[in-house]
Each structure stands twice: as structure tokens, then as C-alpha cells.
Write a protein that holds these residues in place. Structure first.
Motif, PDB file in Angstrom:
ATOM      1  N   VAL A   4       0.842  -1.188   0.000  1.00  0.00           N
ATOM      2  CA  VAL A   4       0.000   0.000   0.000  1.00  0.00           C
ATOM      3  C   VAL A   4       0.881   1.242   0.000  1.00  0.00           C
ATOM      4  O   VAL A   4       1.858   1.314   0.747  1.00  0.00           O
ATOM      5  CB  VAL A   4      -0.931   0.015   1.231  1.00  0.00           C
ATOM      6  CG1 VAL A   4      -1.802   1.254   1.231  1.00  0.00           C
ATOM      7  CG2 VAL A   4      -1.780  -1.246   1.271  1.00  0.00           C
ATOM      8  N   SER A   5       0.539   2.214  -0.828  1.00  0.00           N
ATOM      9  CA  SER A   5       1.335   3.434  -0.894  1.00  0.00           C
ATOM     10  C   SER A   5       1.230   4.199   0.426  1.00  0.00           C
ATOM     11  O   SER A   5       0.200   4.151   1.109  1.00  0.00           O
ATOM     12  CB  SER A   5       0.847   4.312  -2.045  1.00  0.00           C
ATOM     13  OG  SER A   5      -0.465   4.772  -1.779  1.00  0.00           O
ATOM     14  N   PRO A   6       2.294   4.945   0.811  1.00  0.00           N
ATOM     15  CA  PRO A   6       2.261   5.689   2.082  1.00  0.00           C
ATOM     16  C   PRO A   6       1.124   6.692   2.164  1.00  0.00           C
ATOM     17  O   PRO A   6       0.510   6.852   3.225  1.00  0.00           O
ATOM     18  CB  PRO A   6       3.628   6.386   2.092  1.00  0.00           C
ATOM     19  CG  PRO A   6       4.504   5.525   1.236  1.00  0.00           C
ATOM     20  CD  PRO A   6       3.608   4.997   0.154  1.00  0.00           C
ATOM     21  N   TRP A   7       0.803   7.374   1.040  1.00  0.00           N
ATOM     22  CA  TRP A   7      -0.263   8.382   1.104  1.00  0.00           C
ATOM     23  C   TRP A   7      -1.623   7.727   1.347  1.00  0.00           C
ATOM     24  O   TRP A   7      -2.456   8.270   2.076  1.00  0.00           O
ATOM     25  CB  TRP A   7      -0.300   9.222  -0.173  1.00  0.00           C
ATOM     26  CG  TRP A   7      -0.689   8.495  -1.425  1.00  0.00           C
ATOM     27  CD1 TRP A   7       0.138   7.954  -2.348  1.00  0.00           C
ATOM     28  CD2 TRP A   7      -2.026   8.216  -1.873  1.00  0.00           C
ATOM     29  NE1 TRP A   7      -0.573   7.353  -3.361  1.00  0.00           N
ATOM     30  CE2 TRP A   7      -1.911   7.503  -3.096  1.00  0.00           C
ATOM     31  CE3 TRP A   7      -3.294   8.503  -1.381  1.00  0.00           C
ATOM     32  CZ2 TRP A   7      -3.018   7.066  -3.824  1.00  0.00           C
ATOM     33  CZ3 TRP A   7      -4.414   8.071  -2.103  1.00  0.00           C
ATOM     34  CH2 TRP A   7      -4.269   7.362  -3.305  1.00  0.00           C
ATOM     35  N   LEU A   8      -1.846   6.536   0.773  1.00  0.00           N
ATOM     36  CA  LEU A   8      -3.112   5.849   1.003  1.00  0.00           C
ATOM     37  C   LEU A   8      -3.219   5.392   2.450  1.00  0.00           C
ATOM     38  O   LEU A   8      -4.280   5.508   3.076  1.00  0.00           O
ATOM     39  CB  LEU A   8      -3.238   4.649   0.064  1.00  0.00           C
ATOM     40  CG  LEU A   8      -4.547   3.869   0.185  1.00  0.00           C
ATOM     41  CD1 LEU A   8      -5.710   4.716  -0.307  1.00  0.00           C
ATOM     42  CD2 LEU A   8      -4.480   2.563  -0.584  1.00  0.00           C
ATOM     43  N   LYS A   9      -2.120   4.886   2.977  1.00  0.00           N
ATOM     44  CA  LYS A   9      -2.128   4.452   4.374  1.00  0.00           C
ATOM     45  C   LYS A   9      -2.426   5.621   5.299  1.00  0.00           C
ATOM     46  O   LYS A   9      -3.197   5.483   6.263  1.00  0.00           O
ATOM     47  CB  LYS A   9      -0.777   3.830   4.730  1.00  0.00           C
ATOM     48  CG  LYS A   9      -0.724   3.234   6.117  1.00  0.00           C
ATOM     49  CD  LYS A   9       0.597   2.517   6.362  1.00  0.00           C
ATOM     50  CE  LYS A   9       0.626   1.875   7.747  1.00  0.00           C
ATOM     51  NZ  LYS A   9       1.906   1.149   7.986  1.00  0.00           N
ATOM     52  N   PRO A 166       1.023   0.128  -5.629  1.00  0.00           N
ATOM     53  CA  PRO A 166       2.094   0.040  -6.629  1.00  0.00           C
ATOM     54  C   PRO A 166       2.640  -1.367  -6.817  1.00  0.00           C
ATOM     55  O   PRO A 166       3.186  -1.688  -7.871  1.00  0.00           O
ATOM     56  CB  PRO A 166       3.162   0.990  -6.081  1.00  0.00           C
ATOM     57  CG  PRO A 166       2.833   1.176  -4.629  1.00  0.00           C
ATOM     58  CD  PRO A 166       1.358   1.048  -4.533  1.00  0.00           C
ATOM     59  N   ALA A 167       2.489  -2.236  -5.815  1.00  0.00           N
ATOM     60  CA  ALA A 167       2.993  -3.604  -5.934  1.00  0.00           C
ATOM     61  C   ALA A 167       2.079  -4.496  -6.766  1.00  0.00           C
ATOM     62  O   ALA A 167       2.492  -5.580  -7.198  1.00  0.00           O
ATOM     63  CB  ALA A 167       3.163  -4.217  -4.538  1.00  0.00           C
ATOM     64  N   THR A 276      -2.028  -8.642  -1.276  1.00  0.00           N
ATOM     65  CA  THR A 276      -1.679  -7.350  -1.873  1.00  0.00           C
ATOM     66  C   THR A 276      -2.923  -6.526  -2.163  1.00  0.00           C
ATOM     67  O   THR A 276      -3.009  -5.350  -1.795  1.00  0.00           O
ATOM     68  CB  THR A 276      -0.881  -7.564  -3.170  1.00  0.00           C
ATOM     69  OG1 THR A 276       0.317  -8.282  -2.874  1.00  0.00           O
ATOM     70  CG2 THR A 276      -0.513  -6.234  -3.806  1.00  0.00           C
ATOM     71  N   ALA A 277      -3.902  -7.138  -2.832  1.00  0.00           N
ATOM     72  CA  ALA A 277      -5.105  -6.403  -3.216  1.00  0.00           C
ATOM     73  C   ALA A 277      -5.937  -5.993  -2.013  1.00  0.00           C
ATOM     74  O   ALA A 277      -6.547  -4.916  -2.002  1.00  0.00           O
ATOM     75  CB  ALA A 277      -5.941  -7.253  -4.169  1.00  0.00           C
ATOM     76  N   SER A 278      -5.981  -6.835  -0.986  1.00  0.00           N
ATOM     77  CA  SER A 278      -6.802  -6.527   0.192  1.00  0.00           C
ATOM     78  C   SER A 278      -6.221  -5.398   1.023  1.00  0.00           C
ATOM     79  O   SER A 278      -6.929  -4.813   1.854  1.00  0.00           O
ATOM     80  CB  SER A 278      -6.954  -7.780   1.066  1.00  0.00           C
ATOM     81  OG  SER A 278      -7.602  -8.817   0.383  1.00  0.00           O
ATOM     82  N   GLY A 279      -4.953  -5.089   0.812  1.00  0.00           N
ATOM     83  CA  GLY A 279      -4.318  -4.037   1.611  1.00  0.00           C
ATOM     84  C   GLY A 279      -4.996  -2.690   1.489  1.00  0.00           C
ATOM     85  O   GLY A 279      -4.912  -1.861   2.402  1.00  0.00           O
ATOM     86  N   MET A 280      -5.677  -2.458   0.361  1.00  0.00           N
ATOM     87  CA  MET A 280      -6.379  -1.196   0.178  1.00  0.00           C
ATOM     88  C   MET A 280      -7.699  -1.170   0.931  1.00  0.00           C
ATOM     89  O   MET A 280      -8.232  -0.109   1.244  1.00  0.00           O
ATOM     90  CB  MET A 280      -6.642  -0.949  -1.309  1.00  0.00           C
ATOM     91  CG  MET A 280      -7.235   0.408  -1.628  1.00  0.00           C
ATOM     92  SD  MET A 280      -7.425   0.703  -3.401  1.00  0.00           S
ATOM     93  CE  MET A 280      -8.920  -0.217  -3.733  1.00  0.00           C
TER      94      MET A 280
END
Length: 392
Positions: A4-9, A166-167, A276-280
Motif C-alpha cells: 500500500v502506498s504511504p499516502w493511502l495508508k 504500486p505492488a 496485496t489487493a486486500s491491503g487497500m
């Protein structure tokens, strides 16, 4: 690799508390999505009560996810709104142009198999011949007789995903103008579980009758074909594996390509993709729960597919080993094309070389991370491995 990108987190950390109490808002939010879909299509949702109620189950399932993020909650609302709009538009186009229903979807090539077994690569290669056609991602998301602004909408969605995760690009190549999976049309199924695991949704999903969903898929292909040259459709979704009976009821002359890969490898790759996908969508991921869920779903899907296949003529299904799409592709794929009556020439050979050169190499995954061992997977899928061992 940070999924997950830092800005999204940061956004989710600060704003997720604002979605507290979301379970009480499900009905109101769904009613608003229906009204907006009606406004955008100039149509009515009357007659689509069953479709809407099923969307309510999905939205309520998301509302019950422990650790759901703001972006996960907003994303599922957008997806449901888009699916409602697409449904109403497709129905309206059929109503205004009754001849669409006469469009023949003849002898479609249907690619399926457990997730992460090479279905994407196979579809995109089979889409290359001029006599074939695969639906592009933006067409599946927003089927229409005219392009409109649908492509731009799909581009905005994929651009956001690329920035947020991004991953994910190392796991799956998602592009609005490339052939993609039928899950963008099929309203329910295992495709949803790659991005989140809504409580109660799995059992509900497994117990559904998917006949109406596949009729809707056919109606979508008819819209995309109307007024355009008729070519042989090449469609795909791992999700078809769980519902082959409903699929062949709608497409009785389909040529099904069933891809196979060593289950432990496919399962580890899928678990990694899911994480990976669930991280959002959730801040509380349990890798072991991901492993348990997908192992059970693999067993169920493979058993259902084997049972459905037993009721079909032998020529209706062709088994495609994963190695025929990788190490042995240059030898075996021309033979598969010949079997399907598809041309194989310089254009197709060049497409294969490009696909092999562009295969992702930086997606790393470890089955143990998801609380599973190879022997455990082998035991759970023993019947499948005994039947299809020659293709693994």
C-alpha cells in the motif's frame, strides 16, 4: 515490497473512523446508487429487484468487514454503482434494439482454471487472430453500442489502483484496453474475494444459482457484437470453474479450455495476490485466514468443475498444462491453435514471444506465510491431483 502506498495508508489512518456505523447506512446507500444509475442511464430499475438485493448482500458484507478502510468502503460503493449502471444500460439497449437478442454467440472459447494458472496469458494470445475477439476491460465494465466516456472512466479507475497499490502491477497486468476477465460483468463469485473477505459472503455466494448471471454475460456480449464484425469470442474467468453447469447452459456449444498448474504453487501465488489487493480495503489482514479460505474454495471449485465436466461430452473441454504456456509454449501453443481451428502465423508467434518476454519475474510468494504446507494442499486436493496429474 510495500503493498500500500504511504499516502493511502495515511488517508485511511486519518479518515477511516468516519465510516463508523456504516452497517446502518447500507440500505440508504444502495437506494441512492439505484437512483443514480437510473439517472445516468435514463432507465428504470423496475424488474431488477433480485439483482439489487444481491448487491445489498455484497455491500452489507463489506460493512461487516473488521478493519475495513475508508478506501475499501468507498471503492465497493463505486463498484456497485457501476455494476447497477451497466446492468440498466444493457437492459435498455436490448429493449430499444430487440434485434440485439438475435446476435449469435457461436462456439465461444471459454478459458477457465484455478486462479493463477495462466488464463490471462492464454486469453490474450487467443485474442490475436483476426477471426477472434476478446472483450476489453473497459467494454466489460461499461458495455455500450458507442464508446462514450467509458474508456476514460476505466482509465481513471486503473490509474488510481496503480497509485494506491504500486505492488499490484507485479502480480497482475490490468489495463482498460486489454482483454480481461468476465468478472467485470458477472455480479458475484470468487473474484470479489481477491480484494476482501466479507463475512458470510462466501457461503452465500457458493449457494447461489448463477443461471441469470450467465444470461446477463451473453446479453453483454451481444451488445458488444451488435453492428460490428462477427468474430469468435474468447472469454475467460477463473470464476467459471465454480459454475461450469450454469455456463454451458447459456453457452452450450462453448469450447472450454481448462488450465492446470501444480495446486500448491497456484494457491501460494493467489494468496499473495489477495494479500496485496486486500491491503487497500482492510487494515487487519490475517494471512492464515487467507490461506484457509482459498484452500477451501479451491477444493470446492475443482470438485464442482469435475462433476460438471462428467456431464459434458469429452470434446467440450481441452486441458492446458501451465507448462504449455511457459517452458513448452513455443511447441505446444501452435498445436492448441490448430486444435481450435485458429490460425497460427508470424503475428501470433510474435505475440507469444512478447508475452514470454514480459512475464512478471518479481512476484515472490511463500505458501508457509499463509499457514499451509504442500502436503496439506495435496491432501485437500488429492482427487483432483489423481485425475489431472498428467497436466500438472
Amino acid at each position: 515490497m510495500k503493498p500500500v502506498s504511504p499516502w493511502l495508508k495515511a488517508v485511511n489512518t486519518v479518515l477511516t473512523p468516519a465510516i463508523a456505523g456504516r452497517r446502518k447506512k447500507v440500505d440508504r446507500l444502495l437506494d441512492r446508487a439505484v437512483r443514480e444509475a437510473e439517472d445516468r442511464t435514463g432507465s428504470t430499475a423496475h424488474g431488477e429487484e433480485a439483482f439489487i438485493e444481491d448487491m445489498r448482500v455484497l455491500l452489507a458484507g463489506y460493512a461487516d468487514i473488521h478493519g475495513l478502510t475508508l478506501t475499501g468502503w468507498v471503492a465497493v460503493q463505486h463498484e456497485i454503482a457501476d455494476r447497477l449502471e451497466n446492468r440498466l444500460r444493457t437492459r435498455k439497449l436490448h429493449a430499444l434494439n430487440p434485434e440485439i437478442a438475435d446476435e449469435p454467440i457461436s462456439r465461444p472459447i471459454v478459458i477457465t482454471g484455478a486462479p493463477r494458472t495462466g488464463t490471462t496469458m492464454l486469453q490474450r494470445l487467443l485474442a490475436v487472430p483476426a477471426t477472434h475477439r476478446s472483450p476489453l476491460m473497459h467494454e466489460l465494465m461499461h458495455a455500450d453500442l458507442e464508446g462514450g466516456d467509458h474508456l476514460r472512466r476505466a482509465e481513471r479507475a486503473t490509474d488510481f489502483l496503480a497509485r494506491a497499490l504500486p505492488a499490484f502491477g507485479a502480480v497482475y497486468d490490468m489495463h482498460p484496453q486489454k482483454p480481461d476477465a468476465d468478472i467485470w460483468v458477472l455480479p458475484h463469485g470468487v473474484g470479489h474475494l481477491v480484494r476482501a473477505q466479507p463475512p458470510g459472503y462466501v457461503q452465500w455466494m457458493l449457494e447461489r444459482d448463477y443461471t441469470a448471471d450467465y444470461r446477463y454475460l451473453k446479453q453483454t456480449l451481444q451488445v458488444l457484437q451488435h453492428g460490428r464484425p462477427r468474430r469468435r469470442w474468447v472469454i475467460r474467468a477463473a470464476a467459471h470453474l465454480w459454475n461450469l453447469g450454469a455456463l454451458v447452459k447459456t453457452f452450450p456449444d462453448a469450447q472450454i479450455l481448462w488450465t492446470h498448474r501444480e495446486p500448491a504453487e497456484a494457491l501460494a501465488s493467489l494468496c499473495s495476490m489477495t494479500e496485496t489487493a486486500s491491503g487497500m480495503n482492510t487494515s487487519e489482514l490475517d494471512p492464515r485466514e487467507i490461506g484457509r479460505t482459498w484452500l477451501g474454495l479451491f477444493a470446492t471449485g475443482l470438485d464442482r468443475a469435475r462433476a460438471a465436466r462428467a456431464r459434458m461430452p469429452a470434446y467440450a473441454v481441452v486441458d492446458v498444462p501451465y507448462r504449455d504456456l511457459t517452458d513448452h509454449a513455443r511447441e505446444r501453443l501452435p498445436q492448441l491453435f490448430e486444435h481450435l481451428g485458429a490460425p497460427w502465423g508470424r503475428t501470433e508467434a510474435d505475440a507469444l514471444e512478447t508475452a514470454l518476454a514480459n512475464r512478471p519475474t518479481d512476484h515472490k510468494y511463500d505458501l508457509a506465510r499463509y499457514g499451509l504446507t504442500e502436503s496439506e494442499v495435496d491432501r485437500a486436493l488429492a482427487d483432483y491431483k489423481r485425475t489431472f496429474g498428467a497436466f500438472l
